[in-house]
Design a protein around this motif. Structure first.
Motif, PDB file in Angstrom:
ATOM      1  N   UNK A   2      75.410  -9.457  -9.871  1.00  9.25           N
ATOM      2  CA  UNK A   2      75.204 -10.552  -9.018  1.00  9.25           C
ATOM      3  C   UNK A   2      75.806 -11.693  -9.502  1.00  9.25           C
ATOM      4  N   UNK A   3      75.712 -11.907 -10.944  1.00  6.44           N
ATOM      5  CA  UNK A   3      76.196 -13.271 -11.555  1.00  6.44           C
ATOM      6  C   UNK A   3      77.788 -13.178 -11.591  1.00  6.44           C
ATOM      7  N   UNK A   4      78.154 -11.871 -11.670  1.00  8.49           N
ATOM      8  CA  UNK A   4      79.767 -11.681 -11.954  1.00  8.49           C
ATOM      9  C   UNK A   4      80.425 -11.959 -10.753  1.00  8.49           C
ATOM     10  N   UNK A   5      79.707 -11.933  -9.431  1.00  7.24           N
ATOM     11  CA  UNK A   5      80.294 -12.157  -8.332  1.00  7.24           C
ATOM     12  C   UNK A   5      80.404 -13.903  -8.166  1.00  7.24           C
ATOM     13  N   UNK A   6      79.937 -14.691  -9.129  1.00  4.66           N
ATOM     14  CA  UNK A   6      79.839 -16.097  -8.842  1.00  4.66           C
ATOM     15  C   UNK A   6      81.090 -16.580  -9.563  1.00  4.66           C
ATOM     16  N   UNK A   7      81.874 -17.458  -8.899  1.00  6.35           N
ATOM     17  CA  UNK A   7      83.015 -18.198  -9.699  1.00  6.35           C
ATOM     18  C   UNK A   7      82.751 -19.079 -10.902  1.00  6.35           C
ATOM     19  N   UNK A   8      83.839 -19.367 -11.638  1.00  7.71           N
ATOM     20  CA  UNK A   8      83.714 -20.539 -12.575  1.00  7.71           C
ATOM     21  C   UNK A   8      83.211 -19.859 -14.171  1.00  7.71           C
ATOM     22  N   UNK A   9      82.905 -20.713 -14.978  1.00  8.06           N
ATOM     23  CA  UNK A   9      82.497 -20.548 -16.153  1.00  8.06           C
ATOM     24  C   UNK A   9      81.211 -19.930 -16.290  1.00  8.06           C
ATOM     25  N   UNK A  10      80.700 -19.526 -17.531  1.00  6.61           N
ATOM     26  CA  UNK A  10      79.486 -18.745 -17.541  1.00  6.61           C
ATOM     27  C   UNK A  10      78.210 -19.762 -17.063  1.00  6.61           C
ATOM     28  N   UNK A  11      78.191 -21.047 -17.560  1.00  6.58           N
ATOM     29  CA  UNK A  11      77.397 -22.018 -16.882  1.00  6.58           C
ATOM     30  C   UNK A  11      77.210 -22.024 -15.488  1.00  6.58           C
ATOM     31  N   UNK A  12      78.629 -22.204 -15.081  1.00  4.74           N
ATOM     32  CA  UNK A  12      78.631 -22.285 -13.332  1.00  4.74           C
ATOM     33  C   UNK A  12      78.033 -20.838 -12.551  1.00  4.74           C
ATOM     34  N   UNK A  13      78.470 -20.070 -13.345  1.00  2.04           N
ATOM     35  CA  UNK A  13      78.077 -18.567 -12.758  1.00  2.04           C
ATOM     36  C   UNK A  13      76.366 -18.547 -12.596  1.00  2.04           C
ATOM     37  N   UNK A  14      75.975 -18.792 -13.708  1.00  2.00           N
ATOM     38  CA  UNK A  14      74.281 -18.677 -13.901  1.00  2.00           C
ATOM     39  C   UNK A  14      73.777 -19.729 -12.575  1.00  2.00           C
ATOM     40  N   UNK A  15      74.460 -20.926 -12.633  1.00  2.00           N
ATOM     41  CA  UNK A  15      73.907 -22.074 -11.727  1.00  2.00           C
ATOM     42  C   UNK A  15      73.864 -21.532 -10.530  1.00  2.00           C
ATOM     43  N   UNK A  16      75.124 -20.960  -9.957  1.00  2.00           N
ATOM     44  CA  UNK A  16      75.426 -20.239  -8.709  1.00  2.00           C
ATOM     45  C   UNK A  16      74.459 -19.184  -8.404  1.00  2.00           C
ATOM     46  N   UNK A  17      74.069 -18.322  -9.546  1.00  2.00           N
ATOM     47  CA  UNK A  17      73.122 -17.471  -9.558  1.00  2.00           C
ATOM     48  C   UNK A  17      71.703 -17.668  -9.115  1.00  2.00           C
ATOM     49  N   UNK A  18      71.514 -18.933  -9.721  1.00  2.00           N
ATOM     50  CA  UNK A  18      70.035 -19.454  -9.490  1.00  2.00           C
ATOM     51  C   UNK A  18      69.995 -20.288  -8.021  1.00  2.00           C
ATOM     52  N   UNK A  19      70.862 -20.940  -7.983  1.00  2.00           N
ATOM     53  CA  UNK A  19      70.931 -21.682  -6.428  1.00  2.00           C
ATOM     54  C   UNK A  19      70.895 -20.501  -5.459  1.00  2.00           C
ATOM     55  N   UNK A  20      71.687 -19.465  -5.526  1.00  2.00           N
ATOM     56  CA  UNK A  20      71.447 -18.395  -4.686  1.00  2.00           C
ATOM     57  C   UNK A  20      70.384 -17.692  -4.349  1.00  2.00           C
ATOM     58  N   UNK A  21      69.732 -17.424  -5.552  1.00  2.00           N
ATOM     59  CA  UNK A  21      68.305 -16.892  -5.351  1.00  2.00           C
ATOM     60  C   UNK A  21      67.186 -18.077  -4.881  1.00  2.00           C
ATOM     61  N   UNK A  22      67.302 -19.239  -4.891  1.00  2.00           N
ATOM     62  CA  UNK A  22      66.576 -20.252  -4.262  1.00  2.00           C
ATOM     63  C   UNK A  22      66.563 -20.384  -2.976  1.00  2.00           C
ATOM     64  N   UNK A  23      68.099 -20.208  -2.465  1.00  2.00           N
ATOM     65  CA  UNK A  23      68.402 -20.186  -1.085  1.00  2.00           C
ATOM     66  C   UNK A  23      67.603 -18.778  -0.321  1.00  2.00           C
ATOM     67  N   UNK A  24      67.735 -17.859  -1.124  1.00  2.00           N
ATOM     68  CA  UNK A  24      67.499 -16.393  -0.527  1.00  2.00           C
ATOM     69  C   UNK A  24      65.824 -16.244  -0.442  1.00  2.00           C
ATOM     70  N   UNK A  25      65.108 -16.821  -1.415  1.00  2.00           N
ATOM     71  CA  UNK A  25      63.854 -16.795  -1.423  1.00  2.00           C
ATOM     72  C   UNK A  25      63.306 -17.674  -0.198  1.00  2.00           C
ATOM     73  N   UNK A  26      64.032 -18.590   0.137  1.00  2.00           N
ATOM     74  CA  UNK A  26      63.518 -19.692   1.267  1.00  2.00           C
ATOM     75  C   UNK A  26      63.955 -19.342   2.533  1.00  2.00           C
ATOM     76  N   UNK A  27      64.948 -18.371   2.873  1.00  2.00           N
ATOM     77  CA  UNK A  27      65.365 -17.929   3.946  1.00  2.00           C
ATOM     78  C   UNK A  27      64.392 -16.997   4.485  1.00  2.00           C
ATOM     79  N   UNK A  28      64.393 -17.399   6.023  1.00  2.00           N
ATOM     80  CA  UNK A  28      63.318 -16.225   6.751  1.00  2.00           C
ATOM     81  C   UNK A  28      63.833 -14.613   6.239  1.00  2.00           C
ATOM     82  N   UNK A  29      62.866 -14.057   6.217  1.00  2.00           N
ATOM     83  CA  UNK A  29      62.862 -12.525   5.731  1.00  2.00           C
ATOM     84  C   UNK A  29      62.253 -12.277   4.301  1.00  2.00           C
ATOM     85  N   UNK A  30      61.988 -11.047   3.973  1.00  2.00           N
ATOM     86  CA  UNK A  30      61.507 -10.579   2.888  1.00  2.00           C
ATOM     87  C   UNK A  30      62.741 -10.215   1.978  1.00  2.00           C
TER      88      UNK A  30
END
Length: 787
Positions: free
Chosen positions: A586-614
C-alpha cells in the motif's frame, strides 16, 4: 481472490505409498492367495462353508454392491451358520464363538470359511495370524447399516444440513445382531453413486482394500462400512471402481482431518475441545453487523509469522489484534489445500482445517482464544472451484460427479480448476452443509465467499462461443444463483450472529438484498450480509497513486463511490489481492519520497476509516511495510524491531491504525448508519483544485463527525469548512475538537493541525449555517467532533 498460479501443474503432489503385507510377514504366494486351500484344517478346524464363486469374484474385484450378503455370518442349510472372512495374507483365521475357539478353513484367494451350529453366536471375535503373530479383531460384516432411512432420504433430497454427521468417518459404537455389548470402531460412509464398487484402504490393511469392500445403501449413492477397532488417527482413503472399471484411490470428500501435504490421506478424528466462548456466542448477534463497528485484520495464517501452528497463533494473534483495536480477523487458507502457492484457494478437503498448522481441535483452540479476547473470526470460503488432483474430488466416482459435465461450464479458464455442478442437489448440499459446518463446529463468525462473480456468470473469462446461455437466453448461471441463495438463507437461519460476505467484483443487483426480495432484473437477492466494495478499492487506489499535481484530474475517483454507496452493504477492502503480483504494498503505491509516501498512506487510511462502509486491512499494511506480501516469508516483521521502528516511521503508522480503531469504535457516527443515506453528507466534494474532500457522518441520534482530507503536499491555512449548527451553542456555532490528525508527530507527521478546539462562526458556508477556519496539514486527514 484466487491467485493465478501454476497449480494445475504442481498442485496435489502426493507421497507414494508402498503397499505391503503386515509387518514381519513376507508372503511366498501372491497376496490374494494366502495359504494353500485347506491349510488351516486340523483337529480344531471347522467344516468349510459353501461359496458362490461368482460372488467371491465380484468381492475380490471390488465390484460387489453388497459384500455383507456374502461375508460375515449367514444361515446355511442344515440349521447351521456359514462364516466367511476375507483376509488376504493371513496364515490362519480363528473364530471365538459361544466360548469355543476354532479355525476357519482357507478356501483360497484369502477367503476363510466355516460352519457353526445355530446358537454358537451371539458374540464372536476373530483371531487372524500374520507371520506367526496373532491379532484379535471384530468382523465388519456382522453389522447392520449404520445410517438410518432419514439420513439417506435427506441425502437423496439434497437437504441434509448436518451432512458431516452422516458422511465421512466417525468413531462410534455399534452392536451386531444377536450381540449384547456394543463394539467401538469407525463408521466410513461416502457418496459415489456411479461407482461399480468402493473399498476402504488404509494403514490398517496396508493400503490393500481387498478385505474391506463397502456396501451400497440403495438409491442414495452412499457406500458404508463399520470397522471395529479402528479409531482416532487412522489414515484412510477410498478405492473407487468407476463405470469404466478403472480403480481410483480417493481421499474422503467429507474428511474432517487430513495428512500434512504432500501426503494426501484422510484422517479419522475425534474432537475433545471444550469451548470457553459462551459469552461471545451469546452476544454476537445482539446488533446487526451493518449497524455495528466492524474493522477487519486480514491475514494468511501460515505466513503471518511463518512456522507457527494454530495453537501458536492462539498465543500471539489475539493480543496483537486486540492491541490494534480490530473487531475481527479474516483468515485466508483455513481449509486443507495441497499447493501452498494457491494461498488456500484451491481446496481439496472442504471439511478439514489446514493440517500444516495442526488438527481440527487446534483450530478450534485458536477461534476460542480470539473469541475470549473479544475478536470475531471470519474465514475465506471457496465454493467457486476446486483443483483437478486425481486423488481428490475430480471425477470422484469415475464420472463428472462434483463438477459440471458440460465442457462449457466444467473448467475455470483462469485457474485451470473445476467448477462445482450447482445444479446437482447432492453437490449443492455438500457445499451448503460445509458452510454450516464451519459456523457450528468451529464457531466461525463469518464466511467471506471467494470469487462470487466467477460463479454468477456463465461467460466469466470465456470468449464468444465458449459458453452457452441459460434457459432464458441470458448469461447468468441460474443454478449458482439458487445455490448462493440457499446457502445464505440456511446459514442465517441456523447460525445467529454469523455474517456472510461476498467478494463480488461486478454490479450484480442485490448481492446483499434478502433472497425473497425481487429486484429489477427479476432475481431475488443473493442474501449476503456484506459485499466487498471492489469499485471503491480500485478507484481510490487509482487516485492516490497519482502525483498530487495530477490528482485534480481524477477527483471524481474518490467521490464516485458515494453515488452507489447505499446500493449494497459494503466492506472497503485493502486485501491481499492488492499487495501481490507486482502491485506493490500500500505505501509503495504512493508517489513522492519516503516521508510523502507514509503521509499519503496515513491520510488514505484516515479517509478510508471515515468513509461509509466497514474496513478491511491486510497484514503488514498496518505498519507500512514497503515490500509485496510473500506467502513464504510473510510480513516484514524486521521493520518493527528497535532499529527500524523509531517513532515517526513504521511504528507511527501502526500507532495511527490503533488510534483509528479506537476512535472508530467509540464514535457511532462512523458505523451506526453505514447503510443509510442519512448517515452521510458532503460538505464539499468538488474541491478538485485543492485536492480536498470534506464530509459529515451522523449517528442515529444526529451527532456528527467531520472528516477533512487534504491530498495535497501543501499546508492550507484558514481553510473554510461549512458545518451544521450545534444545538444550544451561541448563534448555532459552537466549538469543535480535533479528535484525529494523521499528521500528528506521534504518527510520523509534521505536527501541523488545530490543537485544542476551534470555534465555528455563525456565518454560512457550503450550504451550512456555520463555518470554521482550519489549518489543513499536508497529505493528511482530520476528524473533528463537537467539543
Amino acid at each position: 481472490m484466487t491467485p493465478r498460479s501454476p497449480s494445475r501443474h504442481t498442485a496435489g503432489a502426493k507421497a507414494t505409498r508402498t503397499v505391503r503385507p503386515p509387518q514381519a510377514f513376507v508372503p511366498q504366494r501372491t497376496p490374494a492367495e494366502g495359504p494353500p486351500p485347506g491349510a488351516a484344517a486340523g483337529p480344531d478346524a471347522l467344516a468349510p462353508a459353501p461359496v458362490d464363486e461368482g460372488e467371491l469374484r465380484r468381492v475380490l474385484e471390488g465390484t460387489h454392491h453388497d459384500p455383507h450378503s456374502f461375508l460375515g455370518v449367514h444361515p446355511a442349510p442344515g440349521g447351521l451358520l456359514a462364516v466367511r472372512v476375507l483376509r488376504p495374507f493371513a496364515e490362519r483365521v480363528e473364530i471365538t464363538a459361544g466360548g469355543t475357539r476354532a479355525a476357519l478353513t482357507h478356501h483360497g484367494d484369502g477367503l476363510f470359511t466355516g460352519l457353526l451350529p445355530v446358537g454358537a453366536l451371539p458374540s464372536s471375535r476373530l483371531t487372524v495370524t500374520y507371520g506367526g503373530t496373532a491379532h484379535e479383531t471384530g468382523d465388519p460384516y456382522r453389522f447392520l447399516p449404520t445410517l438410518g432411512e432419514l439420513d439417506l432420504h435427506l441425502i437423496r433430497e439434497g437437504r441434509h444440513e448436518e451432512l458431516w454427521k452422516a458422511l465421512g468417518s466417525r468413531v462410534t459404537s455399534e452392536t451386531a445382531p444377536g450381540e449384547d455389548a456394543p463394539v467401538t470402531g469407525t463408521r466410513f460412509t461416502v457418496w459415489a453413486p456411479n461407482a461399480r464398487g468402493v473399498r476402504l484402504v488404509g494403514e490398517f490393511n496396508h493400503w490393500d482394500g481387498t478385505a474391506h469392500p463397502m456396501r451400497s445403501l440403495g438409491a442414495s449413492g452412499v457406500w458404508e462400512l463399520f470397522v471395529p477397532g479402528l479409531g482416532e488417527g487412522t489414515l484412510y482413503k477410498y478405492e473407487v471402481t468407476g463405470p469404466d472399471g478403472h480403480r481410483r484411490t480417493k481421499a474422503d470428500p467429507m474428511a474432517r482431518a487430513a495428512e500434512v501435504p504432500p501426503a494426501t490421506a484422510s484422517v479419522v478424528t475425534v474432537s475433545r475441545h471444550e469451548w470457553g466462548d459462551e459469552e461471545w456466542m451469546r452476544a454476537r448477534g445482539a446488533r446487526p453487523v451493518h449497524e455495528a463497528p466492524f474493522s477487519v485484520y486480514e491475514l494468511h495464517p501460515a505466513s503471518w509469522r511463518p512456522g507457527l501452528t494454530w495453537r501458536d497463533l492462539a498465543e500471539q494473534l489475539p493480543a496483537y489484534v486486540k492491541d490494534l483495536g480490530f473487531t475481527h480477523v479474516e483468515l485466508m487458507g483455513v481449509a486443507q489445500h495441497p499447493f501452498d502457492g494457491s494461498w488456500g484457494y484451491q481446496v481439496t478437503s472442504y471439511y478439514a482445517p489446514d493440517s500444516r498448522l495442526g488438527g481440527p481441535d487446534d483450530f478450534r483452540y485458536l477461534v476460542d482464544s480470539l473469541h475470549r479476547a473479544g475478536i470475531g473470526v471470519i474465514m475465506d470460503w471457496v465454493p467457486a472451484h476446486f483443483p483437478k488432483d486425481d486423488w481428490a474430488l475430480a471425477r470422484f466416482d469415475g464420472t463428472t460427479l462434483y463438477e459440471y459435465a458440460d465442457p462449457a461450464k466444467a473448467e475455470h479458464p483462469d485457474w485451470g480448476t473445476l467448477v462445482f455442478d450447482y445444479g446437482r442437489t447432492e453437490v449443492r448440499n455438500f457445499l451448503v452443509a460445509n458452510a454450516v459446518y464451519w459456523c457450528e463446529e468451529f464457531h466461525v463468525d463469518g464466511l467471506r465467499v471467494d470469487a462470487v462473480a466467477s460463479m454468477l456468470y456463465l461467460d466469466y473469462s470465456r470468449e464468444y462461443g465458449q459458453w452457452s446461455p441459460n434457459r432464458d437466453g441470458g448469461r447468468e448461471n441460474l443454478e449458482a444463483v439458487a445455490f448462493l441463495q440457499e446457502m445464505n438463507a440456511t446459514v442465517y437461519r441456523r447460525c445467529p450472529g454469523v455474517v456472510t460476505i461476498a467478494e463480488e467484483s461486478t454490479a450484480w443487483d442485490g448481492v446483499t438484498r434478502a433472497t425473497h426480495h425481487i429486484g429489477p432484473g427479476g432475481f431475488g437477492g443473493l442474501g449476503f450480509g456484506l459485499k466487498w466494495n471492489m469499485g471503491w478499492m480500485h478507484d481510490s487506489l487509482g487516485y492516490v497513486s497519482h502525483e498530487p499535481v495530477h490528482r485534480k484530474y481524477h477527483h471524481h475517483e474518490m467521490t464516485f463511490s458515494m453515488v452507489y454507496a447505499y446500493s449494497e452493504n459494503y466492506v472497503l477492502p485493502i486485501s491481499h489481492d492488492e499487495v501481490v503480483h507486482g502491485k506493490g504494498a500500500l505505501v509503495a503505491k504512493m508517489p513522492g519520497d519516503w516521508w510523502q509516501r507514509r503521509a499519503n498512506h496515513r491520510a488514505y487510511l484516515g479517509f478510508m476509516w471515515a468513509h461509509p462502509g466497514k474496513q478491511l486491512l491486510f497484514m503488514g499494511q498496518e505498519f507500512a511495510q514497503g515490500g509485496e506480501w510473500s506467502h513464504r516469508d510473510g510480513p516484514e516483521w524486521y521493520l518493527t524491531d528497535d532499529a527500524h521502528f523509531a517513532a515517526g516511521d513504521h511504528r507511527g503508522v501502526r500507532d495511527l491504525v490503533r488510534e483509528l480503531n479506537r476512535v472508530y469504535a467509540a464514535t457511532p457516527a462512523l458505523w451506526e448508519r453505514d447503510t443509510s443515506p442519512e448517515g452521510f453528507s458532503w460538505i464539499d466534494g468538488d474541491a478538485a483544485e485543492d485536492n480536498v474532500f470534506s464530509f459529515l457522518r451522523y449517528d442515529a441520534s444526529g451527532d456528527p463527525l467531520v472528516c477533512v482530507s487534504n491530498f495535497s503536499p501543501v499546508v492550507r491555512e484558514d481553510y473554510v469548512v461549512g458545518l451544521p449548527g450545534l444545538p444550544g451553542a451561541p448563534g448555532g456555532g459552537g466549538t469543535w475538537r480535533e479528535v484525529l490528525n494523521t499528521d500528528d508527530t506521534a504518527y510520523g507527521g509534521s505536527g501541523v493541525g488545530n490543537p485544542g478546539t476551534v470555534t465555528a462562526e455563525p456565518l454560512g458556508a457550503h450550504g451550512r449555517p456555520t463555518r470554521v477556519r482550519l489549518t489543513l496539514p499536508p497529505l493528511a486527514t482530520l476528524w473533528l467532533r463537537p467539543a
